[in-house]
Design an enzyme around this catalytic site. Sequence first.
Site, PDB file in Angstrom:
ATOM      1  N   CYS A 196      11.545  39.802   5.375  1.00  0.00           N
ATOM      2  CA  CYS A 196      11.793  40.060   6.804  1.00  0.00           C
ATOM      3  C   CYS A 196      10.486  40.275   7.545  1.00  0.00           C
ATOM      4  O   CYS A 196      10.495  40.736   8.686  1.00  0.00           O
ATOM      5  CB  CYS A 196      12.747  41.241   6.985  1.00  0.00           C
ATOM      6  SG  CYS A 196      12.185  42.732   6.188  1.00  0.00           S
ATOM      7  N   GLU A 211      16.776  48.822  -7.938  1.00  0.00           N
ATOM      8  CA  GLU A 211      16.873  49.407  -6.598  1.00  0.00           C
ATOM      9  C   GLU A 211      16.486  50.890  -6.712  1.00  0.00           C
ATOM     10  O   GLU A 211      16.957  51.576  -7.607  1.00  0.00           O
ATOM     11  CB  GLU A 211      18.319  49.245  -6.083  1.00  0.00           C
ATOM     12  CG  GLU A 211      18.682  50.050  -4.872  1.00  0.00           C
ATOM     13  CD  GLU A 211      17.828  49.776  -3.638  1.00  0.00           C
ATOM     14  OE1 GLU A 211      17.607  48.606  -3.287  1.00  0.00           O
ATOM     15  OE2 GLU A 211      17.363  50.761  -3.023  1.00  0.00           O
ATOM     16  N   GLN A 233      22.252  44.016   5.597  1.00  0.00           N
ATOM     17  CA  GLN A 233      21.724  43.107   6.604  1.00  0.00           C
ATOM     18  C   GLN A 233      22.479  43.312   7.916  1.00  0.00           C
ATOM     19  O   GLN A 233      23.695  43.516   7.902  1.00  0.00           O
ATOM     20  CB  GLN A 233      21.867  41.656   6.135  1.00  0.00           C
ATOM     21  CG  GLN A 233      21.215  41.371   4.783  1.00  0.00           C
ATOM     22  CD  GLN A 233      19.698  41.249   4.881  1.00  0.00           C
ATOM     23  OE1 GLN A 233      19.138  41.180   5.957  1.00  0.00           O
ATOM     24  NE2 GLN A 233      19.038  41.231   3.738  1.00  0.00           N
ATOM     25  N   ASP A 239      13.674  40.731  -2.582  1.00  0.00           N
ATOM     26  CA  ASP A 239      13.966  40.913  -1.155  1.00  0.00           C
ATOM     27  C   ASP A 239      13.428  42.286  -0.751  1.00  0.00           C
ATOM     28  O   ASP A 239      14.196  43.222  -0.515  1.00  0.00           O
ATOM     29  CB  ASP A 239      15.492  40.814  -0.940  1.00  0.00           C
ATOM     30  CG  ASP A 239      15.882  40.987   0.520  1.00  0.00           C
ATOM     31  OD1 ASP A 239      14.997  40.964   1.393  1.00  0.00           O
ATOM     32  OD2 ASP A 239      17.094  41.134   0.784  1.00  0.00           O
TER      33      ASP A 239
HETATM   34  C1  LIG Z   1      15.281  44.538   2.568  1.00  0.00           C
HETATM   35  S1  LIG Z   1      16.299  45.591   1.597  1.00  0.00           S
HETATM   36  C2  LIG Z   1      17.160  44.369   0.660  1.00  0.00           C
HETATM   37  C3  LIG Z   1      18.437  44.813   0.026  1.00  0.00           C
HETATM   38  C4  LIG Z   1      19.395  43.710  -0.413  1.00  0.00           C
HETATM   39  N1  LIG Z   1      18.721  42.607  -1.040  1.00  0.00           N
HETATM   40  C5  LIG Z   1      20.233  43.219   0.766  1.00  0.00           C
HETATM   41  O1  LIG Z   1      19.960  42.129   1.293  1.00  0.00           O
HETATM   42  O2  LIG Z   1      21.162  43.920   1.172  1.00  0.00           O
HETATM   43  C6  LIG Z   1      15.145  46.311   0.501  1.00  0.00           C
HETATM   44  C7  LIG Z   1      15.725  47.276  -0.510  1.00  0.00           C
HETATM   45  O3  LIG Z   1      14.645  47.670  -1.369  1.00  0.00           O
HETATM   46  C8  LIG Z   1      14.780  49.043  -1.687  1.00  0.00           C
HETATM   47  N2  LIG Z   1      13.419  49.475  -2.065  1.00  0.00           N
HETATM   48  C9  LIG Z   1      12.371  49.721  -1.244  1.00  0.00           C
HETATM   49  N3  LIG Z   1      11.265  50.006  -1.958  1.00  0.00           N
HETATM   50  C10 LIG Z   1      11.606  49.932  -3.275  1.00  0.00           C
HETATM   51  C11 LIG Z   1      10.898  50.106  -4.496  1.00  0.00           C
HETATM   52  N4  LIG Z   1       9.608  50.407  -4.502  1.00  0.00           N
HETATM   53  N5  LIG Z   1      11.567  49.954  -5.653  1.00  0.00           N
HETATM   54  C12 LIG Z   1      12.897  49.645  -5.656  1.00  0.00           C
HETATM   55  N6  LIG Z   1      13.623  49.439  -4.535  1.00  0.00           N
HETATM   56  C13 LIG Z   1      12.997  49.595  -3.340  1.00  0.00           C
HETATM   57  C14 LIG Z   1      15.382  49.672  -0.448  1.00  0.00           C
HETATM   58  O4  LIG Z   1      16.062  50.864  -0.776  1.00  0.00           O
HETATM   59  C15 LIG Z   1      16.312  48.555   0.041  1.00  0.00           C
HETATM   60  O5  LIG Z   1      17.609  48.723  -0.493  1.00  0.00           O
END
Ligand SMILES: C[S@@+](CC[C@H](N)C(=O)[O-])C[C@H]1O[C@@H](n2cnc3c(N)ncnc32)[C@H](O)[C@@H]1O
Length: 393
Positions: free
Chosen positions: A344, A268, A221, A317
């Site tokens: 977001c 993840e 973040q 998230d």
């Molecule tokens: C908005 S970030 C949130 C990360 C964590 N909750 C934080 O606040 O630091 C979204 C995360 O989802 C992962 N991501 C995106 N698409 C995904 C998918 N289809 N399956 C698993 N993870 C995914 C990205 O790599 C990223 O780390």
Amino acid sequence: MEVTIERILPGGLGLAHAGGKTIMVSLAAPGDRLRVRIDKVKGSVSFASIEEVIEPSPSRIEPPCPYFGRCGGCDFQQLSYQAQLDAKVEIIRDCLHRIAGVEELPNFEIVAAPNQWKYRSRTQWQYDSAGKRLGYFESGSRRVCDVSECAVLAPELQASLELVRNLMHENRLPIAARDFRAVVGDEGVAISPSVSGPKVREMNRSIHGETYTLSPESFFQTNADLLPKLIDVALSDAQGETAIELYCGVGLFTIPLARRFKKVSAVESDRDATAFARKNLTLAGLVNAEIANRDVGSWLQSAVDAGALQIDFVLLDPPRTGAESRVINQLVRIEPGRICYVSCDPATLARDLKKLFAGGYSLESIVAFDMFPQTHHVETVVHLSKQIRWNEA
Ligand SMILES: C[S@@+](CC[C@H](N)C(=O)[O-])C[C@H]1O[C@@H](n2cnc3c(N)ncnc32)[C@H](O)[C@@H]1O
């Protein structure tokens, strides 16, 4: 053409109507009377930019940044801070009403940022080596806006920007680099690709009594000031036997979840973020959480196929695109008692909520966080609940 701005829409543009047309104006304030130039027409909507402010809105202020209007980074600097917060609340209301079909959304809090400037502790600078430009893309283009001072960067990152710029002018930056990512940690700033000294692969960041190891390439973040409250609101009073966390990144929520639930399964897709999340759990001395390095959709499908799941709490998230349709469908099938959705993007949040409402979930609470002052972006934390029917089979 003359228009009056009615309100700010999701996406940050100002809405106006004139001559039977819908007009969306960039960098506007609600109540502005403007002379605008139509730049593009898409179906029944015209996109316009401001030629002259005929009568400014009471919420219009002079944008302090010299790059405002050219740099694609901040599109809300023309609004007073209170007007930014009001616009974000309205954006969320608009999406939940129009997309998710929520008729009566009660008043909800937007948590203001303690620092409206100098808050960004993670960033990405675009680099045009031929043109010797370093900064951010200009709005609506891939041209790099050369920025020597960025008003929303944390002071440590501003100092790093100056360092990288000096190296650029001395022709000492890696030739192949197209961008640089930088993050503030407890011990200083890490930049990737490395610009001086050995490559920093990881660094620590302390948040709300926990320590997270991460790298400049990992998602984290951008506004660390608000993270303690974000974590508290997202987890609320959740505790119990089992929790699932989807899109866990380096484990920002995983560690606090693992302190409250007997067993946590987190997912993840990014390999490095997964490795950091596992390391962060180990460093925290937690052995009751496992991180699957998988795509959320396929992981949930396998979990459902494997048999009955009894889950107390799900926290998701996802990135700006929201959760895939199959993810929401599987969640509805798994039927956790409570869901916390951290988003977001209010539009994709509303799209996903519509399906969760259809699946029997109801809205328990909603809190917005101004994680990105001076931009139209906003973080929203929504809690949903459902009467559990595990024993009905
Ligand atoms: C908005 S970030 C949130 C990360 C964590 N909750 C934080 O606040 O630091 C979204 C995360 O989802 C992962 N991501 C995106 N698409 C995904 C998918 N289809 N399956 C698993 N993870 C995914 C990205 O790599 C990223 O780390």
